[in-house]
Structure formats: C-alpha cells, structure tokens
Write a protein that holds these residues in place. Structure first.
Motif, PDB file in Angstrom:
ATOM      1  N   UNK A  89       0.851  -1.270  -0.037  1.00  0.00           N
ATOM      2  CA  UNK A  89      -0.021   0.234  -0.081  1.00  0.00           C
ATOM      3  C   UNK A  89       0.832   1.274   0.165  1.00  0.00           C
ATOM      4  N   UNK A  90       0.744   2.193  -1.006  1.00  0.00           N
ATOM      5  CA  UNK A  90       1.527   3.349  -1.090  1.00  0.00           C
ATOM      6  C   UNK A  90       0.639   4.613  -0.692  1.00  0.00           C
ATOM      7  N   UNK A  91       0.749   5.101   0.448  1.00  0.00           N
ATOM      8  CA  UNK A  91      -0.228   6.288   0.907  1.00  0.00           C
ATOM      9  C   UNK A  91       0.614   7.642   0.706  1.00  0.00           C
ATOM     10  N   UNK A  92      -0.136   8.536   0.876  1.00  0.00           N
ATOM     11  CA  UNK A  92       0.432   9.756   0.704  1.00  0.00           C
ATOM     12  C   UNK A  92       0.956  10.198   2.090  1.00  0.00           C
ATOM     13  N   UNK A  93       2.042  11.166   2.119  1.00  0.00           N
ATOM     14  CA  UNK A  93       2.725  11.440   3.234  1.00  0.00           C
ATOM     15  C   UNK A  93       2.077  12.939   3.404  1.00  0.00           C
ATOM     16  N   UNK A 136      -5.273  14.387   3.595  1.00  0.00           N
ATOM     17  CA  UNK A 136      -4.444  13.123   3.736  1.00  0.00           C
ATOM     18  C   UNK A 136      -5.028  12.042   2.871  1.00  0.00           C
ATOM     19  N   UNK A 137      -5.169  10.680   3.515  1.00  0.00           N
ATOM     20  CA  UNK A 137      -5.983   9.934   2.475  1.00  0.00           C
ATOM     21  C   UNK A 137      -7.116   9.583   2.925  1.00  0.00           C
ATOM     22  N   UNK A 138      -8.074   9.258   1.908  1.00  0.00           N
ATOM     23  CA  UNK A 138      -9.395   8.811   2.471  1.00  0.00           C
ATOM     24  C   UNK A 138      -9.659   7.676   2.991  1.00  0.00           C
ATOM     25  N   UNK A 139     -10.135   7.475   4.178  1.00  0.00           N
ATOM     26  CA  UNK A 139     -10.354   6.299   5.088  1.00  0.00           C
ATOM     27  C   UNK A 139     -11.022   5.247   4.173  1.00  0.00           C
ATOM     28  N   UNK A 168      -6.672   7.014  -2.283  1.00  0.00           N
ATOM     29  CA  UNK A 168      -6.734   8.494  -2.669  1.00  0.00           C
ATOM     30  C   UNK A 168      -6.876   9.062  -1.515  1.00  0.00           C
ATOM     31  N   UNK A 169      -7.685   9.963  -1.407  1.00  0.00           N
ATOM     32  CA  UNK A 169      -7.951  11.433  -0.736  1.00  0.00           C
ATOM     33  C   UNK A 169      -6.973  12.464  -1.411  1.00  0.00           C
ATOM     34  N   UNK A 170      -7.163  13.709  -1.133  1.00  0.00           N
ATOM     35  CA  UNK A 170      -6.434  14.804  -1.963  1.00  0.00           C
ATOM     36  C   UNK A 170      -5.117  14.768  -1.652  1.00  0.00           C
ATOM     37  N   UNK A 171      -4.387  14.146  -0.466  1.00  0.00           N
ATOM     38  CA  UNK A 171      -3.023  14.232  -0.281  1.00  0.00           C
ATOM     39  C   UNK A 171      -2.089  13.870  -1.577  1.00  0.00           C
ATOM     40  N   UNK A 172      -2.494  12.789  -2.361  1.00  0.00           N
ATOM     41  CA  UNK A 172      -1.573  12.471  -3.531  1.00  0.00           C
ATOM     42  C   UNK A 172      -1.337  13.722  -4.394  1.00  0.00           C
ATOM     43  N   UNK A 185      -6.014   8.802  -6.184  1.00  0.00           N
ATOM     44  CA  UNK A 185      -4.574   8.188  -6.175  1.00  0.00           C
ATOM     45  C   UNK A 185      -3.899   8.264  -7.478  1.00  0.00           C
ATOM     46  N   UNK A 186      -4.861   8.208  -8.575  1.00  0.00           N
ATOM     47  CA  UNK A 186      -4.180   8.431  -9.958  1.00  0.00           C
ATOM     48  C   UNK A 186      -3.349   9.763 -10.217  1.00  0.00           C
ATOM     49  N   UNK A 187      -3.387  10.613  -9.144  1.00  0.00           N
ATOM     50  CA  UNK A 187      -2.448  11.869  -9.207  1.00  0.00           C
ATOM     51  C   UNK A 187      -1.139  11.207  -9.314  1.00  0.00           C
ATOM     52  N   UNK A 188      -0.951  10.084  -8.711  1.00  0.00           N
ATOM     53  CA  UNK A 188       0.412   9.577  -8.630  1.00  0.00           C
ATOM     54  C   UNK A 188       1.118   9.246  -9.938  1.00  0.00           C
TER      55      UNK A 188
END
Length: 231
Positions: free
Chosen positions: A6-10, A25-28, A107-111, A141-144
């Motif tokens: 799992x790759x999550x935003x920091x 951050x990330x979306x729960x 995702x979430x807006x963090x990425x 997440x596709x922002x990555x």
C-alpha cells in the motif's frame, strides 16, 4: 499468502490556488475497504509513504455523511484502528518491488500534494506496470501516475484507460474552483484516457494489469478485481 504494498500519501494538506492549505491526507474508505478485503483473502499488507511518515487520515472521510450514517462512520473508524500497519510505514525509497505480488494506491486529496510529483513513487509505478503485477489505484490516487514518466518525458501510462476522480465530482465536492489543477484534466493532458462514469457511483476500469477506481465507492469493487488477478 502474498504481500501487497500500500503506497499512501505523506501529506496532511493540499495547497490550493490561493496558497491556503486545505487539511487532508488519505481517504479512510479507500484504504480500509481494500485492506479488509486483502486481509480476509489471507494476504499480508505492507505500507509505504514518502519519507516513511505515518500517513494522516482526512478527518472528513470519517464523517457520518460520507459513510452512510453514524454506524458506518463508527465501523470505518474501528477498521482504521485495526489497520496497525499504518503506524509503521516503510520509506518509499526502501521499497523493493520484487517483495510484493501487487501494489495499491488509495486516494484522498493528499496524493495531489506529494505523490503527483514524487519521482520515487513514479519509478515504482512504472516498474509495477512493466512487471505485469496487479496495480490498483483509486480516486485521487491516480494523481501519482503523473510522476511516472520515461526518460523522454512521456507518461508511462499514456494510452491506458483509467477511472479517476472526475472534474464533475470535484465541482460537486466544492473544491474545483479553488484547485491549482484538476486530476481529470492533468491525466488527459498526459495522454492517459480517463473514462468517467456517474458521479459518486462505483466505477472500475481494468486495462491490462492496471485496475483503477473513480471514487471512494469504487474501492471495494477495485479490491475484488485485484484479488481476481492474484488468484
């Protein structure tokens, strides 16, 4: 049993066009639903973030209105508490793709803040795509994918069909007019073919080993598709 990365935003905020920092951050649901599906199928989950920072949950994603009411919100919060791997992430720079059977980006807006410009993540995504291993990416997440470019600057995902959070959903969510850029637009500019469906409805697109989902509601269906590829 396989290991799934799992790759999550920091990031704990998203910088808007006027310079203000929108807490995020990330979306729960996007982390919890796949986590529960993968664990129930007997797989091990390993978390990685830029710098190895403990990821921040978007507090909004724990609200009753985004979880079908208070009962749903309580379930997501409890599931998040049991997702203990979130508390000890690897540094993205220490990740060896060979250790994992699949890769997943919630995702979430963090990425939009960090992974969209993270070269280490971009290289990992390119390697995952080329490896043929299942690669799941959902919502923002596709922002990555924007950071996944070849030596000539061409996006590694150019020509792939994807689902991603749409302009229409960003508008309805109330942040489109405050954003520096919109995900659907930027992916399209990179040559990635965004296939939008109805706002907020589950929508998953599978193109070769790439499995993408449009929004939080797409998280569980995406996880099911990824598990089919691991079977």
């Amino acid at each position: 049993m396989s290991k799934i990365l799992f790759v999550l935003t920091g990031a704990d905020h998203w910088t808007l066009a006027d310079g203000t920092e929108h807490p995020t951050g990330f979306w729960a649901e996007e982390a919890v639903a796949p986590y529960e599906a993968f664990k129930a199928a007997g797989h091990e989950v390993v978390v990685a973030t830029p710098g190895g920072v403990v990821p921040t949950v978007d507090r909004g994603s724990l609200a009753p209105q985004f979880n079908g009411g208070q009962e749903g919100a309580d379930k997501v919060a409890a599931a998040l508490d049991s997702f203990t791997e979130l508390q000890s992430p690897l540094k993205l720079t220490d990740v060896d793709l060979g250790d994992y059977a699949a890769v997943f980006y919630p995702g979430g807006h963090g990425p939009m803040e960090d992974l969209a410009v993270d070269e280490t993540s971009g290289r990992l995504l390119t390697l995952a795509l080329e490896s043929g291993k299942p690669l799941g990416v959902v919502c923002h997440g596709p922002a990555a994918l924007l950071a996944a470019t070849g030596a000539d600057g061409t996006n590694s995902f150019k020509g792939y069909d994807v689902a991603a959070f749409t302009n229409e959903e960003e508008i309805q969510g109330g942040l489109a007019d405050k954003a520096k850029w919109l995900l659907q637009d930027r992916l399209t500019e990179a040559g990635v073919r965004v296939k939008p469906a109805e706002p907020w409805a589950p929508h998953v697109v599978v193109d070769r080993n790439l499995i993408t989902g449009q929004n939080p509601a797409s998280s569980a269906p995406l996880a099911a598709e990824l598990l089919k590829k691991l079977a």
